[in-house]
Design a protein around this motif. Structure first.
Motif, mmCIF file in Angstrom:
data_model
loop_
_atom_site.group_PDB
_atom_site.id
_atom_site.type_symbol
_atom_site.label_atom_id
_atom_site.label_comp_id
_atom_site.label_asym_id
_atom_site.label_seq_id
_atom_site.Cartn_x
_atom_site.Cartn_y
_atom_site.Cartn_z
ATOM 1 N N LEU A 41 -19.817 17.250 54.588
ATOM 2 C CA LEU A 41 -20.349 18.579 54.904
ATOM 3 C C LEU A 41 -20.294 19.506 53.687
ATOM 4 N N THR A 42 -19.183 19.502 52.978
ATOM 5 C CA THR A 42 -19.073 20.410 51.830
ATOM 6 C C THR A 42 -20.027 20.013 50.709
ATOM 7 N N GLY A 48 -27.274 22.236 48.693
ATOM 8 C CA GLY A 48 -28.368 23.014 49.257
ATOM 9 C C GLY A 48 -29.042 22.399 50.457
ATOM 10 N N VAL A 49 -28.456 21.326 50.989
ATOM 11 C CA VAL A 49 -29.065 20.664 52.149
ATOM 12 C C VAL A 49 -29.188 21.637 53.314
ATOM 13 N N TYR A 50 -28.221 22.535 53.442
ATOM 14 C CA TYR A 50 -28.197 23.448 54.584
ATOM 15 C C TYR A 50 -28.702 24.852 54.249
ATOM 16 N N GLY A 56 -26.592 29.009 60.872
ATOM 17 C CA GLY A 56 -26.224 28.240 62.052
ATOM 18 C C GLY A 56 -25.010 27.366 61.810
ATOM 19 N N LEU A 57 -24.937 26.752 60.612
ATOM 20 C CA LEU A 57 -23.782 25.917 60.298
ATOM 21 C C LEU A 57 -22.513 26.752 60.275
ATOM 22 N N ILE A 91 -19.662 30.293 52.823
ATOM 23 C CA ILE A 91 -19.563 31.576 52.129
ATOM 24 C C ILE A 91 -19.713 31.380 50.628
ATOM 25 N N ALA A 92 -19.109 30.314 50.103
ATOM 26 C CA ALA A 92 -19.212 30.034 48.670
ATOM 27 C C ALA A 92 -20.659 29.783 48.259
ATOM 28 N N ARG A 93 -21.415 29.121 49.118
ATOM 29 C CA ARG A 93 -22.825 28.871 48.808
ATOM 30 C C ARG A 93 -23.585 30.180 48.701
#
Length: 275
Positions: A41-42, A48-50, A56-57, A91-93
């Motif tokens: 997940l990370t 950038g997949v999400y 939503g994630l 949040i980091a993204r």
């Protein structure tokens, strides 16, 4: 997944994969939780997949903070603790590549801090199940949140208050797996923003020092449970302020404040007596 460099499998919809990995975040088997679900997940968030699904994630991870909240010694802690970590990655993204409105980040911050103060399972390493580490994982996500451009002086001050509240909450066991260091690291992330003034920091340190100097008076209770976490935090904060890189602008002044606090809570070790 590891054999393919954690590439997103192409034979299943992303929604199905995400649901399965989210379930695995709460698995008591560390190979599934810490070895597969969390890194997958990370990594996908970082790649950038999400990006189009980040809100939503993150909402799903915030919901995970409520699973079994209030329980102690049960496996539900893994879902809460690792949901906090993945929420931090969301949040980091956004910190790296603005994708979300500030209101969403503040909403997640509110849900994160509420969970951290209500969390009652304080185990670090769990034999057979690996890391639970809810307080440490919460602190790690607080550090990421503190770097968000959506947080200004008022919100950062709230983060400091949450850290103090967590340290001063009654506990049945002292932190023993580096939690004070991680909370100090989160504090340093706030301080490095250089927007919280010394007039706010001084009473904040004084409040923690007052807690650190408290000893329980109950005969059947370890007297150091009352102030031990706060004392360990002050020492960790002093270490990181003194030796850490990228010091905050107020380091010199704040070090004096922390030193005075440590002198007050360690007076018996600092005076010279006849021997």
């Amino acid at each position: 997944m590891h054999a393919t460099g954690l590439a997103v499998p192409s034979d299943r919809p992303l929604d199905d994969l995400t649901a399965e990995l989210t379930r695995m975040l709460g698995d008591p088997d560390p190979a599934l939780r810490d070895g597969t679900a969390y890194p997958a997940l990370t990594t996908w968030v970082e790649r950038g997949v999400y990006d189009d699904l980040l809100s939503g994630l993150g909402d799903g991870m915030a919901m995970g903070l409520l699973v079994g909240l209030g329980e102690r010694g049960t496996d539900t802690v893994f879902r809460r603790s690792f949901s906090a970590l993945v929420l931090g990655e969301c949040i980091a993204r956004d910190n790296t590549r603005p994708l979300l409105p500030g209101g969403k980040i503040l909403e997640w911050g509110d849900r994160l801090t509420t969970w951290l103060l209500r969390e009652r399972d304080l185990r670090g390493w769990v034999r057979g199940n690996g890391w639970a580490h809810a307080v440490s994982h919460g602190a790690d996500t607080l550090a990421i949140l503190a770097r968000s451009p959506h947080l200004a002086t008022p919100e950062l001050t709230v983060l400091l208050d949450v850290i103090a509240d967590r340290l001063l909450l009654p506990v049945d066991r002292l932190f023993s797996n580096g939690e004070p260091d991680r909370l100090a690291f989160a504090t340093m992330a706030v301080l490095r923003r250089n927007v919280v003034p010394l007039r706010v920091l001084e009473p904040w340190v004084a409040r923690i020092a007052a807690g650190a100097g408290t000893r329980s008076t109950y005969d059947d209770r370890d007297p150091y449970l009352a102030g031990g976490n706060a004392e360990a935090f002050l020492r960790a904060l002093y270490l990181q302020l003194s030796l850490g890189s990228r010091p905050p602008q107020l380091r010199s002044d704040l070090l004096l404040v922390v030193v005075d606090a440590l002198k007050s809570t360690n007076h018996g070790y600092l005076v010279t007596t006849g021997e």
